[in-house]
Design a protein around this motif. Structure first.
Motif, PDB file in Angstrom:
ATOM      1  N   TYR A  66      -5.573 -16.065  -1.629  1.00 39.37           N
ATOM      2  CA  TYR A  66      -4.450 -15.401  -0.965  1.00 39.37           C
ATOM      3  C   TYR A  66      -3.625 -14.581  -1.954  1.00 39.37           C
ATOM      4  O   TYR A  66      -3.614 -14.847  -3.156  1.00 39.37           O
ATOM      5  N   GLY A  67      -2.953 -13.554  -1.418  1.00 41.03           N
ATOM      6  CA  GLY A  67      -1.953 -12.811  -2.189  1.00 41.03           C
ATOM      7  C   GLY A  67      -2.501 -11.811  -3.181  1.00 41.03           C
ATOM      8  O   GLY A  67      -1.809 -11.467  -4.145  1.00 41.03           O
ATOM      9  N   ARG A  68      -3.710 -11.297  -2.975  1.00 41.16           N
ATOM     10  CA  ARG A  68      -4.268 -10.320  -3.902  1.00 41.16           C
ATOM     11  C   ARG A  68      -3.690  -8.938  -3.589  1.00 41.16           C
ATOM     12  O   ARG A  68      -4.056  -8.278  -2.624  1.00 41.16           O
ATOM     13  N   THR A  69      -2.787  -8.502  -4.450  1.00 44.28           N
ATOM     14  CA  THR A  69      -2.086  -7.242  -4.205  1.00 44.28           C
ATOM     15  C   THR A  69      -3.008  -6.031  -4.329  1.00 44.28           C
ATOM     16  O   THR A  69      -2.704  -4.966  -3.775  1.00 44.28           O
ATOM     17  N   GLU A  70      -4.136  -6.191  -5.037  1.00 46.54           N
ATOM     18  CA  GLU A  70      -5.080  -5.071  -5.152  1.00 46.54           C
ATOM     19  C   GLU A  70      -5.599  -4.663  -3.772  1.00 46.54           C
ATOM     20  O   GLU A  70      -5.772  -3.475  -3.481  1.00 46.54           O
ATOM     21  N   VAL A  71      -5.819  -5.663  -2.931  1.00 44.09           N
ATOM     22  CA  VAL A  71      -6.331  -5.381  -1.583  1.00 44.09           C
ATOM     23  C   VAL A  71      -5.216  -4.799  -0.727  1.00 44.09           C
ATOM     24  O   VAL A  71      -5.432  -3.852   0.035  1.00 44.09           O
ATOM     25  N   ALA A  72      -4.032  -5.368  -0.834  1.00 45.11           N
ATOM     26  CA  ALA A  72      -2.894  -4.828  -0.084  1.00 45.11           C
ATOM     27  C   ALA A  72      -2.651  -3.362  -0.447  1.00 45.11           C
ATOM     28  O   ALA A  72      -2.372  -2.533   0.428  1.00 45.11           O
ATOM     29  N   ALA A  73      -2.798  -3.038  -1.722  1.00 46.72           N
ATOM     30  CA  ALA A  73      -2.588  -1.652  -2.164  1.00 46.72           C
ATOM     31  C   ALA A  73      -3.657  -0.729  -1.584  1.00 46.72           C
ATOM     32  O   ALA A  73      -3.365   0.406  -1.164  1.00 46.72           O
ATOM     33  N   ALA A  74      -4.901  -1.194  -1.552  1.00 47.08           N
ATOM     34  CA  ALA A  74      -5.981  -0.377  -0.982  1.00 47.08           C
ATOM     35  C   ALA A  74      -5.759  -0.137   0.504  1.00 47.08           C
ATOM     36  O   ALA A  74      -5.984   0.974   1.016  1.00 47.08           O
ATOM     37  N   ILE A  75      -5.307  -1.171   1.211  1.00 43.86           N
ATOM     38  CA  ILE A  75      -5.007  -1.044   2.641  1.00 43.86           C
ATOM     39  C   ILE A  75      -3.886  -0.023   2.843  1.00 43.86           C
ATOM     40  O   ILE A  75      -3.969   0.849   3.722  1.00 43.86           O
ATOM     41  N   ALA A  76      -2.846  -0.130   2.036  1.00 42.89           N
ATOM     42  CA  ALA A  76      -1.709   0.796   2.169  1.00 42.89           C
ATOM     43  C   ALA A  76      -2.116   2.232   1.872  1.00 42.89           C
ATOM     44  O   ALA A  76      -1.733   3.156   2.595  1.00 42.89           O
ATOM     45  N   ARG A  77      -2.893   2.446   0.816  1.00 38.15           N
ATOM     46  CA  ARG A  77      -3.331   3.809   0.472  1.00 38.15           C
ATOM     47  C   ARG A  77      -4.092   4.448   1.620  1.00 38.15           C
ATOM     48  O   ARG A  77      -3.853   5.607   1.982  1.00 38.15           O
ATOM     49  N   GLN A  78      -5.020   3.666   2.187  1.00 41.79           N
ATOM     50  CA  GLN A  78      -5.804   4.225   3.285  1.00 41.79           C
ATOM     51  C   GLN A  78      -4.944   4.462   4.524  1.00 41.79           C
ATOM     52  O   GLN A  78      -5.113   5.463   5.223  1.00 41.79           O
ATOM     53  N   ALA A  79      -4.007   3.569   4.785  1.00 44.40           N
ATOM     54  CA  ALA A  79      -3.132   3.732   5.950  1.00 44.40           C
ATOM     55  C   ALA A  79      -2.266   4.983   5.819  1.00 44.40           C
ATOM     56  O   ALA A  79      -2.047   5.702   6.808  1.00 44.40           O
ATOM     57  N   TYR A  80      -1.792   5.266   4.628  1.00 45.34           N
ATOM     58  CA  TYR A  80      -0.996   6.475   4.418  1.00 45.34           C
ATOM     59  C   TYR A  80      -1.851   7.735   4.533  1.00 45.34           C
ATOM     60  O   TYR A  80      -1.419   8.769   5.044  1.00 45.34           O
TER      61      TYR A  80
END
Length: 462
Positions: A66-80
């Protein structure tokens, strides 16, 4: 500040929870919902402030923790950049093309293409349709039946639920549908005859499969679907010789092999795929769960060169491939999957699962083998189970009304450990995130042991 009471009331009033006793939940008899608020590594936290070791990685899926910010960042980049576009009529995105390429290269067997969905259930629905499509295109319109195994798990939708070989998933749901057959479970502990070796047991299971094919008519059998390691049906690795024997039968009768890698894939068994570990050469491969570590919903049906060649050759005759979902190949999910697979590769999580898994299996045996209610300790990599019986010499089971496995799971949870009571027998299952350390494994085993001892004491007082 989270208003726990309001959230619990809203949940109880409005959410239809899977695999929950509806009346008990609605009345409050089985307690309030657990409101999960966060997670880090192998731990999750609830709204009441309690921390739990998640020794089941969600539902076998949070491999990277849990809590891997690398994945959260990839999700955010693609969403933007682009939150959504479909994949119909040859539309794609960079993340999807990249993911497809790496899956085809890493998949077991000779892979050619990937069709994407959102869950293992829908991926196995796709696999069934591909089997029917493939045989229709080849001019074998009767070759449609799919053989699964008793205690095999392949999903909860209509046809994937039918392929699942656990009656609990069929009861009151009008399943299984026609066209699905079930053959014997490859579990030596429960299925072997007195004195029968694992190799002999495997040969017998293969002979039973062959007899089933002959009885139904080889011209009617399209595919055999199986998990490399039995998962929800009890977490049971295959006995010695099982997969070579089974594959020989399938080849003899021109039956496609669907490897359901939803649980085993991406390192869980200590290899990239369970198929790799056991020398399985599948025609179709189902992936989900560890593909995104649960960070986004995504599944894949990986199609071999053999199957795809037939589909392509028939295209001028039959037209477009008429199957798809609105969210097939969703760009945000693809971005999450690429970030997850980067972590799996960079941190060599398959190797880690193999090494830490050896420690895990050893510690389970050290702590549990001497307990008189333990019938079998089994597992591979970071998949494991302890099965409880009333009499280990005769393998006599506990009265189901005692719910021994479920009681041990509940006591473990009360002690801060999430381990799953499996739906077939009194079995405590484990599938911790692949990032788990040996010290954390020791804590998992100790907590599970303490919970087991507490329930044993309770049973002794009856």
């Amino acid at each position: 500040m989270i208003d726990i009471k309001t959230i619990a009331e809203r949940d109880r009033a409005n959410v239809l929870h899977p695999f929950t006793q509806l009346k008990g939940f609605a009345s409050g008899k089985i307690g309030d919902p657990t409101i999960v608020t966060g997670g880090k590594g192998i731990y999750i936290k609830d709204a009441a402030g309690r921390t739990y070791i998640d020794a089941f990685a969600g539902l076998y899926c949070v491999n990277i923790g849990y809590g891997r910010t690398e994945v959260a960042a990839a999700i955010a980049r693609q969403a933007y950049q682009l939150a959504y576009y479909h994949t119909y009529a040859a539309h794609t995105t960079e993340e999807l093309a990249t993911l497809s390429d790496r899956l085809v290269r890493m998949a077991p067997g000779k892979a050619s293409k990937v069709f994407f969905g959102v869950s293992g259930s829908d991926a196995n629905e796709t696999q069934a349709k591909l089997v029917w499509y493939y045989n229709n295109l080849r001019g074998f319109p009767k070759k449609k039946k799919i053989i699964s195994r008793e205690r095999g798990y392949h999903g909860c939708s209509v046809f994937s639920g039918s392929m699942t070989g656990i009656s609990f998933y069929h009861d009151h749901m009008d399943l299984p549908f026609p066209g699905v057959l079930h053959t014997g479970t490859p579990h030596h502990y429960w299925g072997a005859e007195p004195g029968e070796t694992e190799d002999a047991f495997s040969r017998r299971r293969a002979a039973e499969l062959e007899e089933l094919i002959e009885r139904e008519g080889p011209e009617t059998i399209g595919a055999f679907i199986a998990e490399p390691v039995l998962g929800t049906g009890g977490v049971a690795p295959p006995p010695m010789g099982y997969w070579p024997e089974i594959q020989a039968v399938l080849r003899r009768y021109d039956v496609l092999l669907i490897a359901d890698e939803v649980i085993c894939g991406f390192g869980r068994t200590g290899a990239d795929f369970g198929s790799t570990l056991y020398g399985i050469e599948p025609d179709l491969v189902t992936v989900a769960k560890g593909l995104t570590s649960g960070y986004m919903p995504l599944s894949g049906a990986i199609i071999s060169e053999k199957v795809y060649a037939v589909m392509e050759q028939a295209a001028d005759r039959v037209g477009a491939f008429s199957h798809g979902y609105t969210y097939s190949g969703h760009p945000i999910a693809a971005a999450a999957a690429n970030a997850v697979l980067d972590i799996v590769e960079l941190e060599r999580l398959a190797d880690r699962a193999r090494v830490v898994g050896i420690h895990f299996q050893r510690r389970l045996n050290e702590r549990f083998a001497q307990l008189e209610i333990v019938g079998e300790i089994r597992g591979v990599g970071l998949l494991a189970a302890v099965e409880f019986v009333l009499d280990r010499q005769t393998k006599r089971r506990f009265d189901p009304e005692l719910k021994v496995g479920a009681r041990i799971s509940k006591v473990a949870r009360d002690r801060g450990l999430i381990a799953r009571a499996m739906p077939h027998g009194d079995v405590l299952g484990f599938a911790p995130p692949l990032v788990v350390s040996e010290a954390e494994i020791d804590e998992i085993v100790d907590l599970a042991y303490q919970a087991t001892k507490q329930v044993m004491d309770e049973l002794a007082k009856r």
